[in-house]
Design an enzyme around this catalytic site. Structure first.
Site, short mmCIF file in Angstrom:
data_model
loop_
_atom_site.label_atom_id
_atom_site.label_comp_id
_atom_site.label_asym_id
_atom_site.label_seq_id
_atom_site.Cartn_x
_atom_site.Cartn_y
_atom_site.Cartn_z
CD GLU A 143 35.55 -63.70 -4.87
OE1 GLU A 143 36.70 -63.89 -4.45
OE2 GLU A 143 34.83 -64.62 -5.28
CD GLU A 249 31.53 -66.18 -9.88
OE1 GLU A 249 31.91 -67.01 -9.03
OE2 GLU A 249 32.20 -65.18 -10.20
#
Ligand code: XIL
Length: 335
Positions: A143, A249
């Site tokens: 991220e 995810e």
């Protein structure tokens, strides 16, 4: 093109007699924690029977593995390694460098640019060396991009500069040259500026000889976002640059607008059809670039979404009683 059909296809009821992973040409994984694996038998049974890859949901994160500068806490992580070895599950390491879930000492670390770099190197290399030969891959950086394509303001960017990303990959590769190294992020499909920035950045690293093997698309998605076209484009764009693609995810929210809702049949069907669309896109990329799918939790009772976003939701393959949902059958039907 099956893309139009994916959102309309009829999902047949299915039994849970066959194991998911035996139906797939690539690993089917789940995010897991040793506590739940040890103490909740339904959770453990599903993890063992349905999946053949495990991502530690939390215990490989910096705050848990590296709580003090001179102290690493291996015990729980090593238990998970043993579990994976005993049950022949692939173990995917998550995550070395992130802006979240970092220990206090790291956040307040005072040092020069070089000292920050050295601190990052010791962090990465101690962990990679410890798990060498035991993990198949690492989410090296997690991220690092904003939705507009700029680099996220983090302690790493602030103290090392934009080269921290490339250095993190180099350090990981030096410590474990066999591990497959990933950049991992969310909204890669739906946020096109972010996607382009990530793909360009990682392609540039790869062309300059940095060991980066894949991109993880987290796929925290919903029944209404992103579009099928965006999912298909994103997977193609990443695989066209020669990267492995990890759907790393996955969860599919049925309540993205935080309403007071019930898991109605209609919503659960939409969730199932979204799964079919994800698979349709994934199956269009070359098989040797399919690193696999990972679901972000075993059942709805363990999803991070209700707690994190403060809303009811039912985003996973199994319900709170660990019974398979239509989305599970859709996955089986599409593998
Ligand atoms: C989440 C876990 O599931 C939660 O248990 C924890 O409280 C917060 O982190 N992106 C990631 C994951 O890369 O590590 C996050 O996991 C979910 C979002």
């Amino acid at each position: 093109m099956t893309l139009i059909a994916c959102s309309k296809i009829e999902i047949e009821p299915c039994d849970d007699g066959t194991n998911l992973y035996t139906l797939a040409d690539y690993p089917i994984g789940v995010a897991a924690d040793p506590g739940a694996l040890n103490f909740i038998s339904e959770y453990r049974d599903i993890a063992i029977e349905q999946f053949n890859s495990i991502t530690p949901e939390n215990i490989f994160k910096p705050e848990l593995l590296h709580p003090q500068e001179d102290q690493f806490a291996w015990e729980q992580a090593d238990q998970l390694v043993e579990f994976c070895q005993e049950h022949q599950k692939r173990l995917h390491g998550h995550t070395l460098i992130w802006h979240s879930q970092i220990p206090g000492w790291m956040q307040t670390f005072a040092g020069s640019n070089e000292e920050w770099e050295e601190m990052m190197k010791v962090h990465i290399q101690t962990i990679c060396a410890h798990f060498k030969g035991k993990v198949s891959g690492w989410d090296v950086v997690n991220e690092a991009f904003n939705e507009d394509g700029s680099l996220r303001q983090t302690i790493w960017l602030e103290n090392i500069g934009p080269s921290y990303i490339e250095k993190a990959f180099q350090f990981a590769h030096e410590a474990d040259s066999n591990a497959l190294l990933f950049y991992n992020d969310y909204n890669i499909a739906g946020e096109e500026r972010k996607r382009n920035a990530i793909v360009n950045f990682m392609t540039d690293l790869k062309m300059r000889g940095v060991a980066i093997h894949g991109i993880g698309m987290q796929l925290h998605i919903s029944i209404s976002y992103p579009s099928e076209r965006q999912m298909e484009d994103a997977m193609r764009q990443i695989s066209d640059q020669g990267f492995l693609v990890h759907l790393s995810e996955i969860d599919i929210s049925i309540n993205p607008n935080s309403r007071d809702i019930e898991p109605t049949e209609r919503r659960l069907q939409k969730q199932a059809n979204t799964m079919v669309c994800v698979l349709d896109s994934y199956h269009q990329i070359p098989i040797d670039q399919q690193y696999g799918l990972t679901f972000w939790g075993v059942g709805d009772g363990h999803s991070w979404i209700p707690g994190h976003f403060n809303r009811v939701d039912y985003p996973l393959l199994f319900d709170e009683a660990y019974d398979p949902k239509p989305v599970y059958c859709a996955l089986k039907q599409s593998l």
